[in-house]
Design a protein around this motif. Structure first.
Motif, PDB file in Angstrom:
ATOM      1  N   PRO A   1      -2.915  11.574  -3.445  1.00  0.00           N
ATOM      2  CA  PRO A   1      -3.163  10.502  -4.585  1.00  0.00           C
ATOM      3  C   PRO A   1      -4.601   9.675  -4.517  1.00  0.00           C
ATOM      4  O   PRO A   1      -5.193   9.533  -5.540  1.00  0.00           O
ATOM      5  CB  PRO A   1      -2.138   9.382  -4.537  1.00  0.00           C
ATOM      6  N   ALA A   2      -5.223   9.484  -3.292  1.00  0.00           N
ATOM      7  CA  ALA A   2      -6.314   8.821  -3.144  1.00  0.00           C
ATOM      8  C   ALA A   2      -7.493  10.030  -3.797  1.00  0.00           C
ATOM      9  O   ALA A   2      -8.339   9.504  -4.327  1.00  0.00           O
ATOM     10  CB  ALA A   2      -6.738   8.444  -1.787  1.00  0.00           C
ATOM     11  N   ALA A   3      -7.337  11.112  -3.447  1.00  0.00           N
ATOM     12  CA  ALA A   3      -8.393  12.305  -3.855  1.00  0.00           C
ATOM     13  C   ALA A   3      -8.261  12.407  -5.438  1.00  0.00           C
ATOM     14  O   ALA A   3      -9.199  12.348  -6.198  1.00  0.00           O
ATOM     15  CB  ALA A   3      -8.217  13.555  -3.311  1.00  0.00           C
ATOM     16  N   GLN A   4      -7.103  12.242  -6.043  1.00  0.00           N
ATOM     17  CA  GLN A   4      -6.836  12.351  -7.545  1.00  0.00           C
ATOM     18  C   GLN A   4      -7.620  11.280  -7.964  1.00  0.00           C
ATOM     19  O   GLN A   4      -8.286  11.224  -9.299  1.00  0.00           O
ATOM     20  CB  GLN A   4      -5.444  12.420  -7.750  1.00  0.00           C
ATOM     21  N   ALA A   5      -7.335   9.671  -7.462  1.00  0.00           N
ATOM     22  CA  ALA A   5      -7.873   8.819  -8.031  1.00  0.00           C
ATOM     23  C   ALA A   5      -9.436   8.742  -8.147  1.00  0.00           C
ATOM     24  O   ALA A   5     -10.015   8.200  -9.033  1.00  0.00           O
ATOM     25  CB  ALA A   5      -7.436   7.518  -7.429  1.00  0.00           C
TER      26      ALA A   5
END
Length: 453
Positions: free
Chosen positions: A275-279
């Protein structure tokens, strides 16, 4: 100066405590209603209808995890009460295996480990001496090796019994990978701290520390209560609040959610890697042309996070009236067919907290680097319990499969950097650092992010 921390797992709460003490105005966002991230409490019910609290995975600490233990103490948790301390031991149900003698339990490192090796039940002297000789060789080399080396290659000269009964269990529990795939460099760092490091508050570095409380109570809940008691005017906790957008703005970043937006001078992003990468990718897509430098940094960091591979951990909770193991924690033997005996360890949660009547008879079987479907894993673990522990009356309580529990700690792995872009940092056990995906790694990452502010 306003700081946003996104994610109230162990890394996020560590960053919040450190930053608040340094004078920051802290807002801690958590999408769920439970603190702890991937190490949190989980409500459950026994077959007889009694409610109890489990965890979303059984965890263990060691005496060398000084940053996590110091943080617990800092926020009012007494480690000696919250954790059951056992001398270094990996006993099997038949009584064999590595166990530190009582008379050596308080010896300084590495003498306690040497005593455990020298008295390992079922081992021949040549097997004991081979491990001692290898450990001393690692120490002489400064616990360093070629970055591309696997644990299996590092330990190629050790006898099969030592590999099967010590190295493989330690490797799969610490790095969540079998020795043939795991990074020798990271394994040596863990071994250095456990066998030759300094323990915490009188505990040996090699001590095994088993949580008596659920994992949310062990640190995250206490940390938030401490923040509210000591920094109530400068800290806010926003549970059940999902951050849906991140945009660069002059002098900081703007966070957005459902029906709200707020600007911050600094941001620590403390969610899991994916989710960090997506954000970060979405933030790069929303940035204006004049923000090219930040956009490029966001994309580069997202690429490094997306490049991580992940491995699963399955915890099978089972229960039967009156069940009690010979030790609070036992190692389980692998079978020639690994699928027939998938669990490597079993924990007796009734012994971890003798005062909790609901925990009596509850066992937690841990399958590191697990593969397969939940129902099949559960059935095979119950069969393994019957064969290796003689427990044929266990009933399954709950089986928790975390398919992305840890990053795959392989040789030469390049982990994402702590710094993402100007005024934006990452915190989590997957961020570049000396430890594998452990509670200590998460806490160290959160503290380091706050100190970089």
């Amino acid at each position: 100066m306003k700081l946003a921390i996104v994610g109230a797992g162990w890394a996020g709460v560590a960053a919040a405590v450190e930053a608040a003490d340094a004078g920051w105005d802290v807002t801690l966002f958590e999408a769920t209603r439970t603190l702890g991230g991937r190490a949190r409490a989980l409500p459950a019910q026994r077959p007889d209808g009694v409610a109890l609290t489990l965890d979303n995975g059984q965890h263990i600490l060691i005496g060398a995890y000084t940053e996590a233990l110091a943080l617990m103490q800092r926020v009012g948790v007494a480690p000696a009460s919250a954790l059951l301390c056992l001398p270094l031991a990996l006993p099997y149900p038949d009584g064999t295996g590595l166990q530190t003698p009582r008379w050596a339990a308080r010896w300084p490192a590495p003498l306690d480990a040497v005593a455990a090796i020298a008295t390992a039940k079922g081992w021949r002297w040549r097997e004991r001496w081979a491990l001692i000789r290898a450990s001393l060789a690692w120490q002489r080399a400064g616990f360093a090796c070629a970055p591309q080396l696997t644990v299996a290659s590092l330990c190629a000269t050790l006898p099969p019994r030592v590999m099967d009964e010590l190295i493989e269990p330690l490797c799969v529990s610490a790095l969540n990978l079998p020795a043939a795939q795991a990074s020798a460099q990271v394994f040596l760092r863990v071994m250095r701290d456990a066998l030759f490091g300094t323990g915490f508050d009188g505990w040996a570095a090699s001590s095994l520390l088993l949580p008596r409380n659920d994992l949310s109570a062990l640190l995250p809940n206490a940390a938030v209560q401490w923040l509210q008691a000591h920094h109530s005017g400068r800290t806010r906790l926003r549970l059940g609040t999902r951050v849906l957008g991140l945009e660069p703005q002059a002098g900081g970043w703007q966070l957005q959610g459902s029906g709200w937006q707020e600007g911050f001078d600094r941001v620590v992003w403390a969610t899991a890697a994916s989710p960090a990468a997506q954000a970060m990718r979405e933030a790069a897509a929303s940035a204006q042309a004049e923000e090219f430098d930040r956009t490029d940094a966001l994309r580069h960091w997202a690429d490094s996070a997306d490049a991580l591979a992940f491995t699963a951990i399955t915890t099978v909770y089972a229960w039967a009236t009156g069940v009690r193991l010979a030790s609070p924690m036992l190692a389980l033997r692998a079978e020639p067919d690994a699928q027939a005996a998938p669990a490597q360890f079993v924990f007796d949660r009734g012994q971890l907290d003798p005062h909790d009547a609901t925990a009596q008879g509850v066992l937690a079987f841990v399958i590191s680097a697990s593969e397969g479907e939940r129902g099949d894993l559960q059935a095979r673990v119950l069969q393994q319990a019957a064969q290796q522990l003689g427990l044929s009356n266990l009933q399954a309580l709950q089986t928790v499969v975390d398919k992305r529990a840890t990053f795959a700690c392989t040789p030469g792995l390049q982990r994402p950097a702590q710094a993402i872009a100007p005024d934006l940092w990452a915190a989590g056990d997957y961020v570049n650092g000396p430890y594998p995906a452990t509670l200590e790694g998460a806490v160290r990452s959160g503290l380091a992010a706050a100190r970089l502010l």
